[in-house]
Design a protein around this motif. Structure first.
Motif, PDB file in Angstrom:
ATOM      1  N   LEU A 166     -45.143  -2.676  26.153  1.00  0.00           N
ATOM      2  CA  LEU A 166     -45.483  -2.617  24.732  1.00  0.00           C
ATOM      3  C   LEU A 166     -45.909  -3.962  24.154  1.00  0.00           C
ATOM      4  O   LEU A 166     -46.871  -4.020  23.379  1.00  0.00           O
ATOM      5  N   PRO A 167     -45.239  -5.092  24.461  1.00  0.00           N
ATOM      6  CA  PRO A 167     -45.710  -6.380  23.942  1.00  0.00           C
ATOM      7  C   PRO A 167     -47.139  -6.699  24.374  1.00  0.00           C
ATOM      8  O   PRO A 167     -47.925  -7.260  23.597  1.00  0.00           O
ATOM      9  N   THR A 168     -47.495  -6.330  25.604  1.00  0.00           N
ATOM     10  CA  THR A 168     -48.869  -6.537  26.065  1.00  0.00           C
ATOM     11  C   THR A 168     -49.834  -5.682  25.256  1.00  0.00           C
ATOM     12  O   THR A 168     -50.923  -6.130  24.875  1.00  0.00           O
ATOM     13  N   ALA A 169     -49.435  -4.445  24.979  1.00  0.00           N
ATOM     14  CA  ALA A 169     -50.277  -3.559  24.172  1.00  0.00           C
ATOM     15  C   ALA A 169     -50.495  -4.131  22.776  1.00  0.00           C
ATOM     16  O   ALA A 169     -51.608  -4.088  22.234  1.00  0.00           O
ATOM     17  N   GLU A 170     -49.444  -4.679  22.191  1.00  0.00           N
ATOM     18  CA  GLU A 170     -49.553  -5.249  20.844  1.00  0.00           C
ATOM     19  C   GLU A 170     -50.564  -6.391  20.805  1.00  0.00           C
ATOM     20  O   GLU A 170     -51.372  -6.496  19.886  1.00  0.00           O
ATOM     21  N   VAL A 171     -50.528  -7.250  21.803  1.00  0.00           N
ATOM     22  CA  VAL A 171     -51.461  -8.381  21.842  1.00  0.00           C
ATOM     23  C   VAL A 171     -52.895  -7.890  22.024  1.00  0.00           C
ATOM     24  O   VAL A 171     -53.836  -8.464  21.480  1.00  0.00           O
ATOM     25  N   GLY A 172     -53.057  -6.799  22.778  1.00  0.00           N
ATOM     26  CA  GLY A 172     -54.394  -6.296  23.092  1.00  0.00           C
ATOM     27  C   GLY A 172     -54.919  -5.258  22.128  1.00  0.00           C
ATOM     28  O   GLY A 172     -55.859  -4.524  22.469  1.00  0.00           O
ATOM     29  N   GLY A 173     -54.349  -5.149  20.938  1.00  0.00           N
ATOM     30  CA  GLY A 173     -54.878  -4.234  19.933  1.00  0.00           C
ATOM     31  C   GLY A 173     -54.147  -2.916  19.836  1.00  0.00           C
ATOM     32  O   GLY A 173     -54.440  -2.112  18.953  1.00  0.00           O
ATOM     33  N   GLY A 174     -53.221  -2.658  20.760  1.00  0.00           N
ATOM     34  CA  GLY A 174     -52.454  -1.428  20.707  1.00  0.00           C
ATOM     35  C   GLY A 174     -52.660  -0.503  21.890  1.00  0.00           C
ATOM     36  O   GLY A 174     -51.805   0.328  22.199  1.00  0.00           O
ATOM     37  N   TYR A 176     -52.984  -6.010  36.583  1.00  0.00           N
ATOM     38  CA  TYR A 176     -52.044  -4.957  36.949  1.00  0.00           C
ATOM     39  C   TYR A 176     -52.215  -3.718  36.073  1.00  0.00           C
ATOM     40  O   TYR A 176     -52.194  -3.804  34.842  1.00  0.00           O
ATOM     41  N   TYR A 177     -52.307  -2.537  36.678  1.00  0.00           N
ATOM     42  CA  TYR A 177     -52.184  -1.296  35.915  1.00  0.00           C
ATOM     43  C   TYR A 177     -50.879  -1.288  35.129  1.00  0.00           C
ATOM     44  O   TYR A 177     -50.812  -0.802  33.992  1.00  0.00           O
ATOM     45  N   GLU A 178     -49.821  -1.753  35.796  1.00  0.00           N
ATOM     46  CA  GLU A 178     -48.489  -1.656  35.217  1.00  0.00           C
ATOM     47  C   GLU A 178     -48.349  -2.396  33.890  1.00  0.00           C
ATOM     48  O   GLU A 178     -47.423  -2.113  33.112  1.00  0.00           O
ATOM     49  N   GLN A 179     -49.259  -3.326  33.604  1.00  0.00           N
ATOM     50  CA  GLN A 179     -49.225  -4.005  32.307  1.00  0.00           C
ATOM     51  C   GLN A 179     -49.508  -3.043  31.161  1.00  0.00           C
ATOM     52  O   GLN A 179     -49.113  -3.292  30.026  1.00  0.00           O
ATOM     53  N   TYR A 208     -56.923   5.275  16.277  1.00  0.00           N
ATOM     54  CA  TYR A 208     -57.436   5.026  17.620  1.00  0.00           C
ATOM     55  C   TYR A 208     -56.456   4.167  18.428  1.00  0.00           C
ATOM     56  O   TYR A 208     -55.774   3.291  17.874  1.00  0.00           O
ATOM     57  N   LEU A 209     -56.413   4.407  19.719  1.00  0.00           N
ATOM     58  CA  LEU A 209     -55.785   3.476  20.646  1.00  0.00           C
ATOM     59  C   LEU A 209     -56.876   2.482  21.021  1.00  0.00           C
ATOM     60  O   LEU A 209     -57.775   2.795  21.806  1.00  0.00           O
ATOM     61  N   THR A 210     -56.820   1.325  20.395  1.00  0.00           N
ATOM     62  CA  THR A 210     -57.928   0.374  20.473  1.00  0.00           C
ATOM     63  C   THR A 210     -57.582  -0.805  21.363  1.00  0.00           C
ATOM     64  O   THR A 210     -56.548  -1.454  21.186  1.00  0.00           O
ATOM     65  N   LEU A 211     -58.454  -1.066  22.309  1.00  0.00           N
ATOM     66  CA  LEU A 211     -58.333  -2.246  23.156  1.00  0.00           C
ATOM     67  C   LEU A 211     -59.186  -3.346  22.534  1.00  0.00           C
ATOM     68  O   LEU A 211     -60.413  -3.242  22.476  1.00  0.00           O
ATOM     69  N   ARG A 212     -58.530  -4.377  22.026  1.00  0.00           N
ATOM     70  CA  ARG A 212     -59.230  -5.498  21.406  1.00  0.00           C
ATOM     71  C   ARG A 212     -59.003  -6.753  22.252  1.00  0.00           C
ATOM     72  O   ARG A 212     -58.004  -7.444  22.106  1.00  0.00           O
ATOM     73  N   VAL A 213     -59.919  -6.986  23.160  1.00  0.00           N
ATOM     74  CA  VAL A 213     -59.892  -8.186  23.991  1.00  0.00           C
ATOM     75  C   VAL A 213     -61.310  -8.736  24.061  1.00  0.00           C
ATOM     76  O   VAL A 213     -62.280  -8.031  23.767  1.00  0.00           O
TER      77      VAL A 213
END
Length: 334
Positions: free
Chosen positions: A171-179, A164-167, A189-194
């Motif tokens: 904010l909790p999803t962002a925290e799990v994924g690095g921000g 989902y785009y909406e994810q 940086y807005l870092t996607l860590r997956v």
């Protein structure tokens, strides 16, 4: 000659069911009446659907008599069950998502509903030759297989929702994924860590609010064409690196993708993330093929979107699938 609208009953009033209800209600020819089943008809989402023209029927998914009554008279049903319901996440031998799905299917049969669109998934066990058991995937897959095996439905198909785009707004999803895309890291940086997705096919993304309901609308406009098919519900396809590059281009904010070394590191120590963590193990095992036997592509979604857009009178950019770039512009650019 005026044709009476056909009743389509959606199970629930949440993201998927609500999107389907709104799309069908937007049909300019008035082909459909929408009925929504809710345990909480006084909820905000239920009341909003009433305002938009839906009928709300109270029923509990575990009560077959209530469900059968709610489905009676329906030409078709859309069903999505909530994998994140606490009762399905609790340890032990409690009820499963398959149990709920079976109860819903049995109620549809008792109500003599002949057409079914089921929000499902590919089998993790089948696609990995028994190496991975991912409970939400398997339960949804088995529920749809049960519906097929009953021999009751004249039309049935499974629709598989992408990420989902909406994810990205959670904010909790962002925290799990690095921000990414809301919480800068220590370097700004807005870092996607997956974890990495897979070797062949790229991750797929979906606008629930803009596209998902239209795809189901498209299916129900010509159900015979889609009978027995597995429909990938996809708005856009790109790598994680491309995703963060698009965000940086749109917002001007420094963004990047930093892959985790192992899928086991994603959400480590958070029990609620166990199944989400395994999803990356699944896509790494399948070469990135999230939809199982069905390739990752947008052609099917484009065809369905076009049919629904025509039926709803949508024109211009609204008549096409929403690119992730457009979603970022709407939600992250002041």
């Amino acid at each position: 000659m005026t044709v009476s609208p056909q009743i389509v009953t959606v199970f629930g009033t949440g993201n998927q069911a609500g999107a389907v209800a709104r799309a069908l209600l937007a049909d300019k020819a008035g082909r459909f009446r929408v009925r929504a089943i809710s345990r909480h008809p006084d909820s905000k989402s239920s009341k909003q659907l009433v305002i938009e023209g839906a009928e709300i029927i109270h029923a509990d998914g575990w009560n077959q008599d209530e469900l059968t009554k709610a489905f009676t008279g329906s030409w078709a049903a859309f069903v999505n069950t909530n994998s994140d319901d606490p009762q399905f996440l609790a340890p032990g031998n409690g009820p499963t998502e398959f149990d709920l799905g079976k109860n819903i299917v049995d109620s549809l049969i008792a109500a003599n509903v002949k057409n079914l669109v089921y929000s499902s998934f590919s089998s993790s066990m089948k696609q990995t030759n028994g190496k991975l058991f991912i409970k939400p995937q398997e339960m949804k897959y088995q529920a749809l297989e049960y519906a097929k095996s009953c021999g009751h439905f004249e039309f049935h198909c499974g629709i598989y929702a992408a990420w989902y785009y909406e994810q990205f707004l959670d904010l909790p999803t962002a925290e799990v994924g690095g921000g990414f895309p809301s919480i800068p890291d220590d370097e700004g940086y807005l870092t996607l860590r997956v974890p990495v997705w897979g070797s062949d096919e790229n991750p797929s993304f979906l606008s629930i609010g803009n596209d998902f309901g239209d795809l189901v609308h498209g299916i129900l406009l010509d159900p015979g064409k889609w009978n027995g098919k597995s429909i990938p519900a996809v708005s856009d396809v790109m790598t994680f690196e491309q995703l963060t590059n698009v965000f940086q281009k749109v917002t001007g904010k420094k963004s990047r993708y930093v892959p985790l070394s192992s899928w086991e590191d994603f959400g480590r120590g958070i029990p609620e993330m166990d199944d989400h963590r395994l999803l990356f193990a699944f896509t790494q095992s399948t070469g990135g093929r999230y939809f199982g036997d069905v390739p990752t592509e947008t052609d099917t979604a484009n065809e369905l979107k076009k049919a629904a857009a025509e039926a709803q009178g949508k024109v211009g950019s609204r008549a096409g699938l929403m690119p992730v770039e457009e979603f970022f512009k709407i939600h992250f650019v002041s």
